[in-house]
Every structure is written in C-alpha cells, then in structure tokens.
Enzyme design. Structure first.
Site, mmCIF file in Angstrom:
data_model
loop_
_atom_site.group_PDB
_atom_site.id
_atom_site.type_symbol
_atom_site.label_atom_id
_atom_site.label_comp_id
_atom_site.label_asym_id
_atom_site.label_seq_id
_atom_site.Cartn_x
_atom_site.Cartn_y
_atom_site.Cartn_z
ATOM 1 N N CYS B 79 35.256 35.563 39.167
ATOM 2 C CA CYS B 79 36.205 36.539 39.734
ATOM 3 C C CYS B 79 36.640 37.631 38.761
ATOM 4 O O CYS B 79 36.448 38.821 39.013
ATOM 5 C CB CYS B 79 37.449 35.808 40.216
ATOM 6 S SG CYS B 79 37.222 34.951 41.774
ATOM 7 N N HIS B 128 43.692 40.465 39.803
ATOM 8 C CA HIS B 128 42.999 39.478 38.949
ATOM 9 C C HIS B 128 42.349 40.049 37.693
ATOM 10 O O HIS B 128 41.462 39.418 37.122
ATOM 11 C CB HIS B 128 41.969 38.681 39.758
ATOM 12 C CG HIS B 128 41.843 37.264 39.269
ATOM 13 N ND1 HIS B 128 40.853 36.411 39.699
ATOM 14 C CD2 HIS B 128 42.577 36.552 38.376
ATOM 15 C CE1 HIS B 128 40.977 35.247 39.104
ATOM 16 N NE2 HIS B 128 42.027 35.306 38.299
#
Lengths: 126, 473
Positions: B79, B128
């Site tokens: 991610c 993120h």
C-alpha cells in the site's frame, strides 16, 4: 546462479563422452530427465532440449586442459531483442578437488552491454 | 485624483478580466484528471480480467472499453510504497516511504505539480503516505491537495475499536478526517466497522461535489479517489452487503463498481468526458488475509509479494477523443508513469521535477496510439530497500524468490521466468538462458548508478528534507 546445471545432477564419464543427466521435472510431468552429452574427442556436439519454448539447442565442445575438462557451450537466442539474435558462450571448467568433490567454474559472456559473470560451484558425490 | 482612481479602477477591471480569461483559457487547455485507485483489488475480481467470482463489473469494464485496458500494468508490492510511487513518479525506494513514517514533504506529488497550472486538487479516500505522525505535518493538504476527506492510514484501522481489550486511553481511536489547505484537519467520525462500509460512497459523493464546483468555476481539477475497498476488513456498503452471493469480496466488488459508476456518471452529466483523463487501477495485487482472500486470476501470489499476483493489476485509462477506444495492450506500463503522462497530457511536461531521479516515463504517445510500443521495457521491484525482482520485456528475474509474502522459498533464490510461456512463475529457466544474468545485472547497475547521483531519501528523514549535495557526474 550456480553452474547452470542445477543442484543435483548425475555425471557419467566413459572413454568417449561425459554425460550429464538432470532431473528437472516431477514424476507427474511424464518427462524424461534432460540429458547432455559432451564428447571427449574435441568434436562439436549439439544437445537439444525442450523447456516450454520450443526446441532449444546448445552446441558444445569439450577439451582437456591438464587435469581439467573445459566445456564451451554456445547458444543463440533469436529475437531476444526485436530483430536481433543474442549469442551466449558459457565456459565450464570441471576439476576434481577430491575423488568426491567436483568443482565447476562457470563463466557466462556479457551480452547486450552487460558484464560477463563467473560462478564457482562445488558438487559433492552422493 | 479622481482621474487616477478611474484609471486605477479601469486597470483593476482589465487585470481581473485578463485573469478570468487566462483561467478560462487554462481550463480549456488543461484537461481534468481523475485518478481512481482501488485497494488490494486483485486481477481476478474484474470481469474484463476474468471475473473469477462472477460478480459483474460493468462500469469498470466499460471504462476500459472506452479507452485502453492494460494487461501488463505494474505497481509496487504494498500500500504505502505504491501510493508514494504513484504520486511522485519515483520508485518508492527512492522516496524512503514506509508505513510508519510516510514520505517527506520534499517529494513532489502530482497534485503539487498541477497546482501552479491553476488546478484544484482533492483527495477523497485513503492517504497512507503520511506516516503515523501525519496530522498537520504530512497530511494530504501538506502535499498539494486543496482538500481531503478520508483515512490517514489504512482500512484495517476500522477493526481497532472492536478489537477485544480495546482501551481508548491506551490506543488512539481511529477517525475519518477532512481538511482544507492552510487549515488543520478535523475529525469527521470514528472509523469503525460501520463507517468502513460507507466511506467509499461518501468519498464518491464528495468527489462528485468537487467536480461540480470546479466545472461551475471553470477550473481544471485533479481528483484523486483512492478507494478503500477491497482491503480487509472487506465489508461492503449496506446496499451491497449480502447481495451478490459471492461473499464479502463479491459484495465489495459490486460496491466498487457502483461507486466508480457514480463518478463516471457525474463526469458525463457535467459534460466533461472529452476533457477528462480518467485512470482506474489498483495499488497492488490481491488481498491475502483470510477470511477476505482475494483472487489473482491467472497469476501466482498475492500482494506483499513480488509474484505477478502481487504486482500486476488491472488498469484502465480513458481520455475520449485522445485515447482510441477498444485498445487492449500487454505492453509494460507502471504506476510511476502516470505523473509524466499526466504532465504531458496537460501540456506541461516541465512540471515533472528535474532535481531528482524520476523513474516514470511519458506513456501518452503509446496510449494515444501514436506508437505501438510503450516507452517502458523494465521494472524494478523492491521490498523497501531490498531488490527482489526485475522485469525486462517478457522476462522476470527474481533475485530473491518468495512465492508467498514474508517467506523465502527454498533454493534456488535466483529464478528466471518467461511470463508469457510460464505466467505462474513455476519453472525456473535461468540455467537455460545464460544471457539473463548479464542483462538483468546491467539494469540493476544502471539504476544503482542513479542513486549515486540522487541518493535515496532515508525512511527516517525528517522535514524539511535537504538532499545531500553530490558532484555531478
């Protein structure tokens, strides 16, 4: 990288040739082991094999250098780069370090601007 | 005095008119960019890529049919690194991006680069890349986004408040946040298993509102919609929960398709289809964690691995009138190519930074069918700082083969595969292709040479980051 012959091989030598047998496939694949023959009289020999990309051919010549056996193998790779055939030369020098220890020094030529590489592999007789 | 005032007023009005005209011209010249980026969504979830669960994805599929659908689209393996690469046009290893720390503000994101051209920028979904200490330091609004809504970290945070033994005095409660540039971000609601179901829909709603506002104001925009599905916990919007018969992932996939459809419908309704470059792709390969195990279609492996199932994902790119419809290509493209491609599409290639290594290449001529080949034939795959594999044309050389994340497979660690004759990466043919080590080592050496000139940013680098001065070679 190893010798280019895999981790477990069977080498058989007689007066005329060194024969390498190499089990690549599983029993369920229903394929024989790959076999490569290297005549010891200095003549050229072509070994053909199939690894899923057609029949590939290696042209080898073996010669003695004192107590060492030097096997030079040429292989062509057409269209690796579009419209270009790449030629590889692999030189393996085999020597016995002891009756049960085989050392294979393998040199691959550099291609497409890359460098040559050499690896040393030690096989122990099982 | 009076005449001076009149002159001043006339000048002011003229200047305002010129600015407005410039903005209008700018809006006409610069296409909008919509980047939809799903999470842990594997190849096998999308109908046009095989649709293993039989859950229709008509909106995503149509998007591909209206432009180009890529079958050799490559991403980073996880991610945070994938998002860093996507936004900066650089392999993540160069940025130092890691989950705990995020990436430094020295990195230039697509949003930051587009701002000087007059773009409005927004992120709705998952960030993120700001690390754990992101608030007012490494928030989206610190990295070029005018506004944002969503989660600063990742979707499994939704499980925290229902984890047995959870104590809010010891463990921070996760929130959904929103913010505007120049202002502190503020909490919107607790991020838990319920809001996890609806965050993507709300992000789509805000995306549509953002597009409407900018169309009304005639401003070009960059919309980044990082969809949180189908990352675990894979819990779909109540509209889809239990509806597909294909389990939570099937429901979530229908949810994703629906939300993508909402955004695409809005683009059409607003009359900006031909002036909007739309990307839809996913950050890495299929989710692996049970009970929400995804599907990688024909590929082996899952995300967090360098197998094709971890790094080859679906990708559709549409720009009506520019990218001919109906194209399907197996040419290599990487997410890092988006930045230079967008820069070319907006007519401003110079917005790509020149003071650092940029790994992305402009793929616009390829997408527009002006050339048959992509501008990329290599991809390097790093696991943080460790080189794991390199792709060159149809070949892939693993320097450290690991079929599953976190577990190194037994010897040999170096393995070579031809991805067309052996798509599952099962039969190592390195020994039969002695050219390979020479070619792949050169690719790596060339990359390493660039890190001598432009050293990788350490993962612990604080802001402001100042790159070390190195002599030009």
């Amino acid at each position: 990288m190893g010798s280019g012959w895999g981790n477990t091989i069977t080498l058989t030598q007689n007066a005329t040739a060194l024969t390498l047998e190499w089990v690549i496939f599983t029993r369920g694949d229903l394929q024989p082991p790959l076999t490569f023959v290297y005549p010891l009289d200095g003549s050229e020999h072509t070994n053909a094999f199939m690894m899923g990309r057609g029949t590939e051919k290696q042209i080898s010549r073996a010669s003695w250098d004192g107590g060492k056996l030097v096997i030079t193998t040429k292989q062509s790779f057409p269209n690796l780069v579009e419209g270009q055939t790449v030629e590889t030369v692999v030189t393996r020098t085999l020597s016995l370090e002891s009756p049960t220890t085989l050392v294979v020094e393998t040199t691959r030529n550099g291609v497409l601007g890359g460098h040559a590489s050499t690896t040393r592999t030690v096989y122990t007789k099982g | 005095m009076r005449s001076r005032l009149v002159v001043a007023a006339v000048l002011s009005v003229t200047a305002h008119a010129i600015c407005a005209a410039q903005r209008a011209a700018s809006a006409a010249q610069h296409p909008n960019v919509v980047l939809m980026f799903a999470d842990n969504l594997g190849w096998g979830e999308v109908t046009s890529y095989g649709g293993n669960r039989g859950v229709p994805t008509p909106r995503i599929d149509r998007l591909g049919a209206e432009g180009m659908r890529l079958t050799n689209f490559n991403v980073e393996f996880s991610c945070t690194v994938s998002r860093a690469a996507l936004l900066t046009g650089r392999y993540a290893v160069r940025t130092g991006a890691q989950q705990p720390t995020g990436m430094t503000l020295w990195e230039v994101t697509i949003a930051e680069a587009l701002k000087p051209l007059g773009y409005s920028t927004a992120l709705f979904g998952k960030w993120h890349v700001g690390g754990y200490d992101w608030l007012d330091k490494r928030a989206p609004t610190n990295q070029g986004f005018d506004e944002w809504y969503g989660i600063p970290l990742t979707s499994n945070d939704a499980q925290i408040t229902t984890t047995p033994g959870f104590d809010s005095t010891k463990t921070p409660t996760p929130y959904i946040w929103e913010g505007k540039a120049g202002q502190p971000s503020r909490r919107v609601q607790v991020f838990d298993l319920e809001s996890r179901r609806t965050i993507d829909r709300e992000s789509a709603r805000r995306s549509i509102d953002f597009m409407q506002r900018n169309v009304r104001e005639k401003k070009p925009f960059f919309l980044y919609y990082p969809i949180t599905q189908i990352h675990f916990p894979t819990l779909a919007h109540p509209d889809f929960a239990g509806k597909t018969g294909a389990g939570d992932i099937g429901d979530a996939m229908a949810d994703v398709d629906h939300n993508v459809g909402l955004v695409l419908d809005a683009i059409k309704r607003l009359g900006i289809e031909r002036n909007t470059l739309v990307f839809w792709c996913t950050d890495n390969g299929a989710e692996i964690r049970r009970p929400w195990r995804g599907t990688s279609g024909p590929w082996s492996g899952f995300y967090n691995s360098m197998m094709e199932g971890g790094i080859r994902t679906p990708c559709m790119i549409r720009w009506m009138g520019h990218i001919p419809a109906g194209q399907v290509s197996n040419e290599i493209v990487h997410e890092i190519d988006f930045f230079p491609t967008i820069a070319a599409a907006v007519g401003a290639p110079d917005i790509v930074p020149k003071d650092r290594a940029i790994d992305g290449v402009n793929q616009l001529p390829f997408l527009e069918k002006k050339q048959p080949k992509s501008n990329r034939e290599t991809v390097l795959f790093y696991n943080n700082n460790q080189l794991r594999a390199v792709k060159w044309k149809d070949w892939k050389f693993h320097y450290l083969f690991a079929a599953e994340p976190g577990a190194i497979t037994g010897p040999p660690s170096m393995r070579l595969f031809n991805l067309r004759s052996d798509p599952k990466e099962e039969t190592d043919i390195k020994d039969f292709n002695p050219w390979a080590i020479s070619v792949f080592d050169k690719i790596v050496a060339d990359f390493v040479a660039t890190t001598e000139r432009y050293p990788n940013v350490p993962s612990t680098a604080p802001d402001p980051y100042v790159p070390p001065t190195r002599p030009q070679r």
